[in-house]
Design an enzyme around this catalytic site. Sequence first.
Site, PDB file in Angstrom:
ATOM      1  CD  GLU A  69      -1.696  -2.839  -6.413  1.00 14.08           C
ATOM      2  OE1 GLU A  69      -1.847  -1.691  -6.891  1.00 14.08           O
ATOM      3  OE2 GLU A  69      -2.584  -3.414  -5.756  1.00 14.08           O
ATOM      4  CG  ASP A 123      -2.007  -1.069   1.136  1.00 11.56           C
ATOM      5  OD1 ASP A 123      -1.952  -1.881   0.196  1.00 11.56           O
ATOM      6  OD2 ASP A 123      -2.884  -1.097   2.001  1.00 11.56           O
TER       7      ASP A 123
END
Length: 382
Positions: free
Chosen positions: A272, A17
């Site tokens: 990610e 994040d």
Amino acid sequence: MKLSWDIFCTVVDNYGDIGVCWRLARQLASEHGFVIRLWVDDLTPFARLCPDLDVTQELQTLRGVAIRRWCKPFPDVTPADVVVEAFGCPLPANYRTAMALQSPQPAWINLEYLSAEPWVNGTHGLPSPQPPLTRYFFFPGFTSDTGGLLRERSLLAQRDEFQDDKAALRQFWASIGMPIPHSDEIRVSLFCYDSAYAEALLRAWSVGPKPITCIVPQGIVTRALAALLGPEPMSGAAYVHGSLTLHVIPFLEQDRYDRLLWACDMNFVRGEDSFVRAQWAGRPFVWHIYPQQQDVHRIKLNAFLDLYCADLLPPHAQQLRSFWHAWNGQGDVAAEWRGFVEQQIALTNHAIHWLQRLSEQTDLAANLAALCNNLLKSRVST
């Protein structure tokens, strides 16, 4: 007048994040000239990605970004022109109230997690009424119908220059305490979640016919390393176990991690942020997707594999799928690795082809800036 942006990020339990938000904030500031405030609730993990960060400070400016500690109670501040709620983190109540009182109201964006699932193409950019405000979904993705991927303007040129510069490569390896690669070895970076499958893979590498040099950040896959090598390996140490030479290195800041991906023959990544950066490296890579309840993550894994393998010959595609699934807990990692590594040349060529296709699309920061500019223009005109 420069647009102001507030990006809100909560650090959950890993680095994805804040990794994405930090890259986005820097790019919006440096390439688009926006005034950026990045609100972060936990600065300690952030500091591992950005060593210049002072975790004791409530406010500091780095790389053109004003970094603010997201504290409770949240201070009464004037909302920015654009408000980005990263990955579903709820905005502070008093800040949201202030947004509603602004005229015109800010462009409010819900920056979602990256997904290759087909439904994302039809959902990206849709409004979500939150009376008296409206929030808009922004989905990163791999097609032109999505928000795209983070990619700085000079990223690919920097990668090409680095990979073609033997002196720069030697200097990089020396900077992390490693020798230059031998012609007969496979050099692999390993960044994954702690998993029993990591031990199986390391053991397979140790008994394989080809020398493998594995680079792993300290503190990653500690259970697997301890099972194979004994007590937790220390940073800066090198361990030899059969055909495997394992180097433990400090956790790298983002720009240096990019260079590690560019320099290795193959990369194992997770989450990610590193997943996207591995694709820009143009090297074969293996994704350890974040596990979710009820195996929801497998739907996302297969959706990406459907896209990524579409142009691969069926035997190569099947071997890639089999190894990725084994690495994510469904299959024999050691057995599937043997078939996977035999396809290294074909997979390298495919990784370059995939990168070239992705690079033809507009990058995420530019797409996001265009959407917000249009939203704000329409509000001023009305």
